[in-house]
Design a protein around this motif. Structure first.
Motif, PDB file in Angstrom:
ATOM      1  N   ASN A   5      20.758  35.225  53.802  1.00 39.13           N
ATOM      2  CA  ASN A   5      22.162  35.616  53.666  1.00 39.13           C
ATOM      3  C   ASN A   5      22.244  37.040  53.127  1.00 39.13           C
ATOM      4  OD1 ASN A   5      23.189  33.055  54.424  1.00 39.13           O
ATOM      5  ND2 ASN A   5      22.752  32.278  52.381  1.00 39.13           N
ATOM      6  N   PRO A   6      22.082  38.042  53.991  1.00 42.60           N
ATOM      7  CA  PRO A   6      22.118  39.427  53.495  1.00 42.60           C
ATOM      8  C   PRO A   6      23.526  39.819  53.060  1.00 42.60           C
ATOM      9  CG  PRO A   6      22.027  39.410  55.871  1.00 42.60           C
ATOM     10  CD  PRO A   6      21.900  37.984  55.416  1.00 42.60           C
ATOM     11  N   ASP A   7      23.589  40.721  52.103  1.00 38.39           N
ATOM     12  CA  ASP A   7      24.859  41.260  51.646  1.00 38.39           C
ATOM     13  C   ASP A   7      25.250  42.390  52.599  1.00 38.39           C
ATOM     14  OD1 ASP A   7      27.099  41.991  50.258  1.00 38.39           O
ATOM     15  OD2 ASP A   7      26.004  43.016  48.647  1.00 38.39           O
ATOM     16  N   VAL A   8      26.269  42.133  53.400  1.00 35.06           N
ATOM     17  CA  VAL A   8      26.673  43.082  54.440  1.00 35.06           C
ATOM     18  C   VAL A   8      27.110  44.407  53.833  1.00 35.06           C
ATOM     19  CG1 VAL A   8      28.282  43.471  56.338  1.00 35.06           C
ATOM     20  CG2 VAL A   8      27.319  41.206  55.988  1.00 35.06           C
ATOM     21  N   ASN A   9      27.847  44.360  52.752  1.00 31.96           N
ATOM     22  CA  ASN A   9      28.320  45.599  52.118  1.00 31.96           C
ATOM     23  C   ASN A   9      27.151  46.437  51.626  1.00 31.96           C
ATOM     24  OD1 ASN A   9      31.015  44.960  52.547  1.00 31.96           O
ATOM     25  ND2 ASN A   9      31.156  43.808  50.636  1.00 31.96           N
ATOM     26  N   GLN A  10      26.150  45.782  51.048  1.00 34.08           N
ATOM     27  CA  GLN A  10      24.987  46.510  50.550  1.00 34.08           C
ATOM     28  C   GLN A  10      24.216  47.147  51.709  1.00 34.08           C
ATOM     29  OE1 GLN A  10      22.217  44.089  48.426  1.00 34.08           O
ATOM     30  NE2 GLN A  10      20.934  45.817  47.801  1.00 34.08           N
ATOM     31  N   VAL A  11      24.047  46.416  52.809  1.00 32.76           N
ATOM     32  CA  VAL A  11      23.340  46.947  53.973  1.00 32.76           C
ATOM     33  C   VAL A  11      24.117  48.130  54.553  1.00 32.76           C
ATOM     34  CG1 VAL A  11      22.595  46.427  56.326  1.00 32.76           C
ATOM     35  CG2 VAL A  11      22.220  44.748  54.514  1.00 32.76           C
ATOM     36  N   THR A  12      25.433  47.995  54.645  1.00 35.90           N
ATOM     37  CA  THR A  12      26.265  49.075  55.175  1.00 35.90           C
ATOM     38  C   THR A  12      26.149  50.321  54.307  1.00 35.90           C
ATOM     39  OG1 THR A  12      27.806  47.435  56.029  1.00 35.90           O
ATOM     40  CG2 THR A  12      28.605  49.693  55.894  1.00 35.90           C
ATOM     41  N   GLU A  13      26.218  50.150  52.995  1.00 35.69           N
ATOM     42  CA  GLU A  13      26.109  51.295  52.087  1.00 35.69           C
ATOM     43  C   GLU A  13      24.736  51.947  52.183  1.00 35.69           C
ATOM     44  OE1 GLU A  13      28.514  52.770  50.420  1.00 35.69           O
ATOM     45  OE2 GLU A  13      29.869  51.289  51.300  1.00 35.69           O
ATOM     46  N   THR A  14      23.682  51.147  52.346  1.00 36.35           N
ATOM     47  CA  THR A  14      22.331  51.688  52.493  1.00 36.35           C
ATOM     48  C   THR A  14      22.224  52.535  53.759  1.00 36.35           C
ATOM     49  OG1 THR A  14      21.446  49.712  51.416  1.00 36.35           O
ATOM     50  CG2 THR A  14      19.886  51.072  52.633  1.00 36.35           C
ATOM     51  N   ILE A  15      22.777  52.030  54.859  1.00 38.50           N
ATOM     52  CA  ILE A  15      22.736  52.777  56.125  1.00 38.50           C
ATOM     53  C   ILE A  15      23.544  54.063  56.017  1.00 38.50           C
ATOM     54  CG2 ILE A  15      23.448  52.712  58.551  1.00 38.50           C
ATOM     55  CD1 ILE A  15      22.763  49.709  58.507  1.00 38.50           C
ATOM     56  N   LYS A  16      24.741  53.988  55.418  1.00 45.29           N
ATOM     57  CA  LYS A  16      25.560  55.200  55.248  1.00 45.29           C
ATOM     58  C   LYS A  16      24.843  56.226  54.383  1.00 45.29           C
ATOM     59  CE  LYS A  16      30.182  53.254  55.840  1.00 45.29           C
ATOM     60  NZ  LYS A  16      31.465  52.952  55.184  1.00 45.29           N
TER      61      LYS A  16
END
Length: 134
Positions: A5-16
């Motif tokens: 269950n990955p944290d979508v917000n955390q993944v998005t912030e990492t990519i940004k």
């Protein structure tokens, strides 16, 4: 970070963060450019769609077609048999042909409305074009 269950917000912030650290933020195209593409290409595609639609408007399926035969010696007999078969099947096939023509008429109308909407959308300024003019 949990793999199941990955944290979508955390993944998005990492990519940004990775994108901004490389300085590639200005190279990312606007959403409208990705979805709608080049306006000149769109106009060409709309013109092609309009030509196809005009061709479809002129077409209709007919139950009665010319009867032909490749048997030169028995032409009269073969054409007579084909006429009899066609008349016997008329009660079954002619309503189907009418339904198909009616269906095609509605599809053509829907495509015509879609084409009109697409032409209006392509004629309007997209937000990315108006930002470039400022």
């Amino acid at each position: 970070m949990d793999i199941v269950n990955p944290d979508v917000n955390q993944v998005t912030e990492t990519i940004k963060g990775e994108i901004s650290s490389r300085g590639e933020m200005e190279n990312i195209p606007a959403f409208e450019q990705v979805i709608f593409g080049n306006p000149d290409d769109i106009r060409a595609e709309l013109a092609s769609l309009k030509r196809e639609l005009e061709t479809l408007k002129k077409r209709e399926i007919h139950y009665d077609r010319d009867l032909k035969t490749h048997h030169k010696a028995m032409t009269l007999v073969v054409i007579f048999i084909k006429r009899v078969i066609r008349k016997l099947g008329r009660f079954l096939i002619e309503p189907i042909v009418g339904e198909i023509n009616n269906y095609h008429l509605h599809v053509i109308r829907a495509l015509d409305h879609t084409l009109n909407i697409l032409e209006k959308l392509s004629a309007e300024d997209t937000p990315c074009e108006s930002e470039g003019k400022k």
